[in-house]
Every structure is written in C-alpha cells, then in structure tokens.
Design a protein around this motif. Structure first.
Motif, PDB file in Angstrom:
ATOM      1  N   HIS A 305       3.346  14.365  11.465  1.00  0.00           N
ATOM      2  CA  HIS A 305       4.201  14.467  12.647  1.00  0.00           C
ATOM      3  C   HIS A 305       5.455  15.250  12.265  1.00  0.00           C
ATOM      4  N   ASN A 306       6.389  15.406  13.206  1.00  0.00           N
ATOM      5  CA  ASN A 306       7.756  15.757  12.873  1.00  0.00           C
ATOM      6  C   ASN A 306       8.665  14.941  13.794  1.00  0.00           C
ATOM      7  N   ASN A 307       9.922  14.723  13.483  1.00  0.00           N
ATOM      8  CA  ASN A 307      10.593  15.137  12.274  1.00  0.00           C
ATOM      9  C   ASN A 307      11.262  13.954  11.619  1.00  0.00           C
ATOM     10  N   GLY A 308      11.903  14.154  10.479  1.00  0.00           N
ATOM     11  CA  GLY A 308      12.606  13.049   9.856  1.00  0.00           C
ATOM     12  C   GLY A 308      12.581  13.043   8.346  1.00  0.00           C
ATOM     13  N   ASN A 309      11.699  13.854   7.694  1.00  0.00           N
ATOM     14  CA  ASN A 309      11.539  13.778   6.242  1.00  0.00           C
ATOM     15  C   ASN A 309      11.261  12.337   5.811  1.00  0.00           C
ATOM     16  N   LEU A 310      10.233  11.753   6.414  1.00  0.00           N
ATOM     17  CA  LEU A 310       9.908  10.351   6.181  1.00  0.00           C
ATOM     18  C   LEU A 310       8.436  10.184   5.826  1.00  0.00           C
ATOM     19  N   ILE A 311       8.144   9.157   5.038  1.00  0.00           N
ATOM     20  CA  ILE A 311       6.788   8.695   4.782  1.00  0.00           C
ATOM     21  C   ILE A 311       6.705   7.295   5.375  1.00  0.00           C
ATOM     22  N   LEU A 312       5.983   7.156   6.486  1.00  0.00           N
ATOM     23  CA  LEU A 312       5.929   5.890   7.218  1.00  0.00           C
ATOM     24  C   LEU A 312       4.659   5.126   6.877  1.00  0.00           C
ATOM     25  N   ASN A 313       4.799   3.823   6.705  1.00  0.00           N
ATOM     26  CA  ASN A 313       3.626   2.972   6.522  1.00  0.00           C
ATOM     27  C   ASN A 313       3.620   1.894   7.600  1.00  0.00           C
ATOM     28  N   PRO A 314       2.441   1.285   7.877  1.00  0.00           N
ATOM     29  CA  PRO A 314       2.394   0.198   8.846  1.00  0.00           C
ATOM     30  C   PRO A 314       3.160  -1.013   8.299  1.00  0.00           C
ATOM     31  N   PRO A 315       3.473  -1.968   9.205  1.00  0.00           N
ATOM     32  CA  PRO A 315       3.027  -2.095  10.590  1.00  0.00           C
ATOM     33  C   PRO A 315       3.892  -1.307  11.565  1.00  0.00           C
ATOM     34  N   GLY A 316       3.282  -1.001  12.747  1.00  0.00           N
ATOM     35  CA  GLY A 316       4.027  -0.355  13.819  1.00  0.00           C
ATOM     36  C   GLY A 316       4.714  -1.347  14.724  1.00  0.00           C
ATOM     37  N   PRO A 317       4.005  -2.384  15.224  1.00  0.00           N
ATOM     38  CA  PRO A 317       4.651  -3.372  16.099  1.00  0.00           C
ATOM     39  C   PRO A 317       5.601  -4.280  15.325  1.00  0.00           C
ATOM     40  N   VAL A 318       6.708  -4.632  15.954  1.00  0.00           N
ATOM     41  CA  VAL A 318       7.687  -5.507  15.325  1.00  0.00           C
ATOM     42  C   VAL A 318       7.104  -6.887  15.051  1.00  0.00           C
ATOM     43  N   SER A 319       6.141  -7.312  15.863  1.00  0.00           N
ATOM     44  CA  SER A 319       5.563  -8.649  15.689  1.00  0.00           C
ATOM     45  C   SER A 319       4.870  -8.802  14.343  1.00  0.00           C
ATOM     46  N   ASP A 320       4.378  -7.699  13.782  1.00  0.00           N
ATOM     47  CA  ASP A 320       3.737  -7.737  12.463  1.00  0.00           C
ATOM     48  C   ASP A 320       4.772  -7.358  11.411  1.00  0.00           C
ATOM     49  N   LYS A 321       5.530  -8.357  10.963  1.00  0.00           N
ATOM     50  CA  LYS A 321       6.701  -8.049  10.147  1.00  0.00           C
ATOM     51  C   LYS A 321       6.371  -7.689   8.702  1.00  0.00           C
ATOM     52  N   MET A 322       5.226  -8.093   8.216  1.00  0.00           N
ATOM     53  CA  MET A 322       4.905  -7.801   6.829  1.00  0.00           C
ATOM     54  C   MET A 322       3.395  -7.727   6.651  1.00  0.00           C
ATOM     55  N   LEU A 323       2.949  -6.793   5.839  1.00  0.00           N
ATOM     56  CA  LEU A 323       1.533  -6.697   5.513  1.00  0.00           C
ATOM     57  C   LEU A 323       1.179  -7.724   4.439  1.00  0.00           C
ATOM     58  N   PRO A 324      -0.125  -8.019   4.287  1.00  0.00           N
ATOM     59  CA  PRO A 324      -0.521  -8.854   3.152  1.00  0.00           C
ATOM     60  C   PRO A 324      -0.007  -8.263   1.845  1.00  0.00           C
ATOM     61  N   GLY A 325       0.372  -9.146   0.925  1.00  0.00           N
ATOM     62  CA  GLY A 325       1.092  -8.722  -0.271  1.00  0.00           C
ATOM     63  C   GLY A 325       0.440  -7.630  -1.076  1.00  0.00           C
ATOM     64  N   ARG A 326      -0.863  -7.749  -1.351  1.00  0.00           N
ATOM     65  CA  ARG A 326      -1.520  -6.743  -2.185  1.00  0.00           C
ATOM     66  C   ARG A 326      -1.502  -5.379  -1.504  1.00  0.00           C
ATOM     67  N   ASP A 327      -1.839  -5.351  -0.227  1.00  0.00           N
ATOM     68  CA  ASP A 327      -1.863  -4.082   0.503  1.00  0.00           C
ATOM     69  C   ASP A 327      -0.477  -3.442   0.522  1.00  0.00           C
ATOM     70  N   TYR A 328       0.521  -4.252   0.747  1.00  0.00           N
ATOM     71  CA  TYR A 328       1.894  -3.729   0.827  1.00  0.00           C
ATOM     72  C   TYR A 328       2.306  -3.099  -0.502  1.00  0.00           C
ATOM     73  N   GLU A 329       1.981  -3.758  -1.596  1.00  0.00           N
ATOM     74  CA  GLU A 329       2.345  -3.226  -2.905  1.00  0.00           C
ATOM     75  C   GLU A 329       1.627  -1.912  -3.191  1.00  0.00           C
ATOM     76  N   VAL A 330       0.364  -1.832  -2.821  1.00  0.00           N
ATOM     77  CA  VAL A 330      -0.400  -0.599  -3.036  1.00  0.00           C
ATOM     78  C   VAL A 330       0.203   0.549  -2.220  1.00  0.00           C
ATOM     79  N   LEU A 331       0.474   0.296  -0.934  1.00  0.00           N
ATOM     80  CA  LEU A 331       1.060   1.334  -0.089  1.00  0.00           C
ATOM     81  C   LEU A 331       2.406   1.795  -0.638  1.00  0.00           C
ATOM     82  N   LYS A 332       3.228   0.854  -1.047  1.00  0.00           N
ATOM     83  CA  LYS A 332       4.559   1.210  -1.542  1.00  0.00           C
ATOM     84  C   LYS A 332       4.476   2.006  -2.841  1.00  0.00           C
TER      85      LYS A 332
END
Length: 598
Positions: A305-332
């Motif tokens: 997409h543009n713009n922002g110079n950003l690398i975005l990861n899920p979640p998109g909805p605010v209701s999903d405040k955190m991904l499962p721990g293993r997945d989050y660590e891998v993405l980060k």
C-alpha cells in the motif's frame, strides 16, 4: 516448554542475523558462466516509469514467454467493470508440484491511488525469473517454494488513475456507482479538470473575510491568527456544479474500500466507512479471498500500500488486541529484519498503533487462511525528509522545499488564475497526483529492490519439512523398528497458533509405505510409542483398526524437529525397501527410502 520456547527464539535470532535457512544453505551453487553475478538479465525491463494496467498485463505475458519453465499467468477473477485480475505463479516444477510447496502470496494496488505496489510486484516476479540459476539464494527459494503474485487488485481504478486527472488521494475505492448526495443520481457531479492541463487541483478565492492566508511559502495556506485578517477561502476541488444542486463536486465516483470488504472482522458502513453492503460484495475481493482460501499451501502473505514507511502486522480490529504469543513473536522477528532492509520503516501493530481496519487482507490471511501476513506502506514525504535531512520531520514549508528538490519543482502545481463560471476569479493549484503519496520516479527501482528483499526473507521464513536421519534396527524375529527425524527447517511453525486453535488446517502427517507382504503394526511419535503391540486389534471382531502407517504429528514449531517411529513385520528374511513421507499443507513434503536389512 519455556526452555523450548527460549531455544526456538534464540534460533530465530540467529537466523535473522545470518539471513539464510539451512535448506537454502545446503543448495549447491551453480557452476561455470551461469554463476557470474553481473550476467545480463534475459529479460531487461524499465523501472523509470509506472506501469499502466495494459503495460502490466503485457509485462506478465513477457515473463511467461521468456521463462516458460518457471512461471505462468492466470486470471483469478474480474473487476466490477469486467477487467481481468491477473496472477503470475513462479516456481520450479521439476522439484515438485507447485501446489505442494509452501507458498508466498503477494499483491499490490488494492487501493486505486496506491499504485507503486504494482511495480514492486512486477519487480519481484522479474527478479525471481531472471536470477534463477545464477543466484544461489533465489534458486534455492524457487526450488523449494512457490510464489503467487497479483500485481493489481483495483484494476478499474488503476486504469482511471493513469487515464484521467486525479489528486494524490483519488480514487482509493473501486468504481461501484453510488449516490453520495442522495439525489437519486449516481456519480453525476465529479471534480473536473477545468483548464485541461492534465491536473486535478484545488480552488481558492481571494476573500477579505477568509480565514486562510499564505505561509512563508506562498504556495501553502495556513490559518490566519486570531484577530488577523485572512486572504483566501478554499472552495474545494476543481470542478463545477454539474447537477444544479448548488454544490460542486459532491457526487464523484462511488465505490467500496476493497481493504474493508473481506469477511474477517467486517463491520457495516456505519461503523467502518467503505465496507460495502456485505462481506465479499465486490468481485475483486471475492476473487482474492477465494484464491487465498483455496490455496492451502499459502503460508505467507504480503500486501503493498502507500503511504507511511510502515510494516504493518495483524490484528486489524481493535477487539483483537493481541495475537497468540508464538505467532506474534515470529511476526515481530521477521518485521525487525524488514526494518533493517527498509531504512526509515517502522513495524507497528495495525489496530493498536495505526487505526482499526475491519475486513482487511491481513486478518483474512492470518485468522482464516493461516498465513503470516504483513502490509507495507510505501513512501512517506515527512519520513523521507527526516531520513534524508537527519532532523525531525520538518515544517510543511520545509517538506515542500524537499519535494521541490526530489521532483525538480514538479511536485506542486503553482497557483494560477482561472475564470470560474460560478465563482468568478479563482486560483487553481495543488500537489500533483504523482507526488506526496507516490515516490519520485528516480526512487522507484531502489524501493522495489528493497521491498523485494523483504518479501524474499519473508518467503524464506516459511515452514519447510525435511526428513533428516532415518534409523532402522532389528526388534525381534522379522520385526523392525524404524525411526525418522522430521524437522521443520523454516522459521515459522508449520501451522500458526491461531489456526491451530480453530482446527482450520490439517496437521503434519508422516506416513510409511511398505511393499506387499510387509505389515506396519504400530506407528507413533516418540513418547507415544508402546513397546507392546495391541493384539486386541487383531482378535476382537468388528473393531476398526487404526492406520498405524500414518502418524499425525500436529504442528512442528519453527527450527525444531520431532521423531516418529514404526514397528513393521517383514517375514521371510527379505530386505524390502519402505518409503517414508512427511507432508504438511503449508510446509511442503519430503521423502526418504530405506532398506530393511540386518
């Protein structure tokens, strides 16, 4: 469990620093002249212009003709206006079927004015094809992985962006007609290029009661101070009242925000503007969503997409405040590598650090399709100013002068007088549609190359099954114990934790195939293997026998392995060969053949 997690994360850190997986490191480098780094590309392309829809399609066809053994194109669906949505798949079929290898899906231009994602997708496909056979790293990737690339999703808006005058911010949505002003007509009062100069500009009028004045740079408008006399009033975008309702440009092209139309966290229009009347209401998104869902081997997704110079990861909805721990660590961990490959880019959580995105690509890819997903926001003038000038983002005036330098003064169309049929004497001016959100053309190739490197690292991180050591030992008269170490050489788990919890995807399977006369009497992972064979299965009538040759291994964590064992009976002193296969929907498959002999 904590010790195992620490070991895996340590391995991830090592992988990030080395930048190569064991599977790729084991590939033999090409020999001879094919290994010359500066060998000219078989298919040279120009990266000093942006590709129209027609040029994009022609380029995909060129790649298909030039590299028939590596790639082919297909239409995955139609746009609202009936244009084809093109996909190119790339991989080495000689090393196995493409749909049985872990796959990376990449797309761009889901928003009509965010055009440079298409060029990155084309550059990625071009690099993969041209470098196969001469670049050890890319050769290893295409021998073991598959790439599905859709350069442009919002093809109708792309056609219009190149054909007609636009602002930097139009047209974001697709072109589904909509009655914006509720007068019973659709798209009848759009902004217009009144003076025919090829630019869609803003209109300002001198007004002694206006609340705006010129800044230190006369091209920019700033609010007048309290008690200070203003000079101008901004009327709006260039145009006239075409429907006679007294308003100018209030009913332009309608549409749906395609990145709010996926059936993952979708919310209706009154909660999420641009969402459409229902999930998958738009043919473009139906095509993309079904492609992702039906290709179970897709383990990673990248959108541009543009713009922002950003690398975005899920979640998109605010209701999903955190991904499962293993997945989050891998993405980060993957994103931290991206920040090094893309100087000035920052990784953030979409919902918590940017804004809520309901019904977006990231959440469909991750929660429903089980793929580790990122969105890169390409180019940002304030961030580029900061990175190049070594200071804070600067004032609006400083940023405009910086843009002048980058575009040779063509990024802003200076104010000029125009006689408007309604408002009389006005001035037209503003940013060029290829400025602010879109990089100067001289920057394009570097942006494409750096983002391609991030995609390659993301793809390299996908799970990849490998059968390592196989051990065969006698366990009695005509009985053999077979042990096989099944490893996941990839950075990611063979199945994300989120989809593991929902049971949406199949586990890794290890299976032993034996010739006629050889019987598999037990099979299990180490720790679940009983040394005593359950004879009840043979003696109790009506009891359904379990398939002992097929062992469910569940999910194998990244950079780790498990051991599977079988007991087999091979009577008569023969030394037959048996085949061991390990396969996972998103981790590919591997095979080893062993002989049962003392």
């Amino acid at each position: 469990m904590k010790a195992m997690t620490s070991m895996i994360l340590a391995g991830m850190g090592l992988l990030a620093s080395l930048g190569a997986l064991p599977a790729l490191a084991a590939q033999a480098p090409p020999r001879g002249k094919e290994n010359i780094p500066l060998r000219p590309f078989k298919l040279p392309l120009d990266w000093k212009h942006f590709y129209s829809y027609e040029e994009m399609v022609a380029t995909l066809k060129k790649l298909e003709r030039a590299f028939p053994d590596l790639c082919d194109t297909a239409v995955i669906g139609k746009s609202f206006q009936g244009r084809d949505l093109w996909m190119i798949q790339i991989g080495n079929r000689k090393t196995g079927p493409l749909d049985r290898k872990p796959a990376m899906y990449v797309d761009g231009n889901i928003h009509g004015n965010e055009i440079q994602g298409t060029e990155i997708c084309l550059y990625l496909a071009w690099s993969l094809c041209n470098r196969y056979g001469s670049d050890r790293y890319i050769t290893g990737l295409l021998d073991t992985r598959t790439f599905y690339i859709v350069p442009s999703i919002n093809v109708d808006a792309r056609v219009d962006f190149f054909k007609n005058a636009q602002t930097p911010h139009s047209q974001r949505w697709n072109y589904r007609p909509k009655d914006n002003d509720l007068d019973g007509l659709v798209d009848e009062d759009a902004p217009q290029d009144l003076d025919g100069d090829g630019h869609l500009l803003g209109m300002r009028k001198r007004d002694p009661f206006g609340r705006l004045k010129t800044g230190s740079d006369p091209r920019l408008m700033v609010p007048a101070e309290f008690g200070e006399k203003g000079e101008f009033t901004i009327i709006g975008q260039e145009g006239v009242d075409q429907d006679g309702d007294g308003r100018v440009g209030e009913d332009g092209p309608g549409g749906v925000d395609l990145n709010r139309n996926f059936p993952a966290g979708w919310k209706p229009e009154y909660q999420q503007g641009g969402a459409g009347s229902y999930p998958l209401s738009e043919p473009e998104i139906r095509a993309v969503a079904m492609f992702l869902y039906n290709h179970k081997n897709i383990a990673a997704v990248q959108s541009f997409h543009n713009n922002g110079n950003l690398i975005l990861n899920p979640p998109g909805p605010v209701s999903d405040k955190m991904l499962p721990g293993r997945d989050y660590e891998v993405l980060k961990a993957i994103a931290r590598r991206g920040e090094k490959l893309l100087p000035g880019y920052k990784n953030i959580d979409t919902a918590l650090e940017l804004y809520p995105v309901n019904g977006g690509t990231l959440d469909w890819a991750y929660y429903v399709c089980g793929a580790m997903a990122f969105t890169n926001e390409i180019w940002n003038l304030p961030r580029e100013f900061q990175a190049n000038m070594g200071t804070e983002r600067g004032t609006q005036e400083e940023q405009l002068k910086f843009l002048d330098t980058l575009t040779h003064g063509q990024g802003f169309i200076g104010w000029k007088p125009f006689r408007h049929p309604i408002f009389g004497d006005v001035e037209l001016g503003g940013y060029d549609q290829f400025a602010t959100r879109i990089p100067p053309i001289e920057y394009l190739e570097d942006i494409c190359q750096r983002n391609t490197q991030f995609v390659l690292f993301h793809a390299e991180s996908m799970p990849l099954l490998k059968i390592h050591e196989v051990r065969v030992t006698p366990a009695g008269a005509d009985v053999w114990r077979i042990e096989a170490d099944v490893a996941n050489n990839g950075y990611m788990d063979t199945m994300p934790e989120a989809t593991r919890q929902t049971g949406a995807y199949k586990p890794v399977i290890a299976e032993l195939t034996a010739p006629k006369g050889v019987t598999v009497i037990q099979g299990a992972e180490r720790g679940q293997f009983s040394p005593v064979v359950d004879q009840a299965r043979e003696t109790r009538p009506g009891l359904r026998r379990r398939n002992e040759a097929r062992v469910d291994l569940g999910s194998i964590n990244g950079l780790s392995r498990t051991t599977v064992q079988w007991l087999v009976v091979a009577p008569g002193g023969a030394a037959p060969k048996v085949t061991i296969r390990a396969r996972g929907q998103k981790a590919g498959e591997d095979m080893r053949e062993v002989e049962l002999k003392r």
